[in-house]
Design a protein around this motif. Structure first.
Motif: not given
Length: 190
Positions: A9-10, A15-22, A29-32
């Motif tokens: 996820x980019x 940036x690929x850092x912390x897409x899932x909420x880390x 959490x930027x993917x959702x």
């Protein structure tokens, strides 16, 4: 030779850092967050699980994913796949016992040797530093990118800033979704 696939996820600025909420990252959490969920945009994630013959992770991603993914129905297939973790510091005692077969690799040479074995594609999730090293060493064969219509500024990047010759990629599959996500499947041209 096995195909090594980098899946990420980019953001549009890489940036690929912390897409899932880390925790610990400003835009975690930027993917959702503020992105409408469109199920068809994530079809490639299910396909990756079905087609993969092994999973490769860096230490940091292994330590994060191994605490969550083994018990998630969405990632059930990964439980049965052999997993490889590239780390100079992990020991077998650091590996979780509920996620199936896991082997520690100590170098990119060992990753190159793994690619020479029989089996299906090797999928890399997360693992920003590992992805950069794999790319710089010419070990990545394909990229599966879900590009989000966001500019995040700071954070770990998928690609290194190493001064190197241009690397040509061939777009082999793409789609744009109603929420602005873009799927890009790119083969590395050798």
């Amino acid at each position: 030779m096995r195909t090594l696939i980098s899946s990420a996820f980019i953001s549009l600025d890489g940036v690929v850092d912390s897409p899932g909420g880390e925790p610990g990252y400003r835009n975690s959490g930027w993917t959702f967050k503020d992105i409408e969920f469109v199920p068809e945009a994530f079809e490639i994630k299910g396909r990756e699980q079905e087609e993969a013959g092994a999973m490769l992770l860096g230490r940091t991603s292994y330590q994060a994913f191994s605490q969550v993914w083994p018990d998630m129905a969405d990632f059930a297939r990964y439980k049965t796949l052999p997993k490889y973790v590239v780390s100079t510091t992990l020991t077998d005692d650091d590996l979780v016992s509920n996620w199936g077969e896991t082997t520690i690799l100590r170098s990119l040479d060992e990753v190159a040797a793994l690619k020479e074995t029989e089996g299906g594609p090797i999928i890399v999730h997360g693992s920003a530093a590992l992805n950069q090293a794999l790319s710089d060493a010419g070990l990545v064969d394909r990229y599966h990118l879900l590009a989000f219509p966001l500019l995040l500024g700071a954070g770990k990047r998928l690609f290194s800033t190493t001064d190197k010759d241009a690397q040509k990629l061939k777009l082999v599959e793409h789609e744009v979704y109603s929420n602005g996500l873009q799927k890009q499947v790119l083969d590395v041209v050798r």
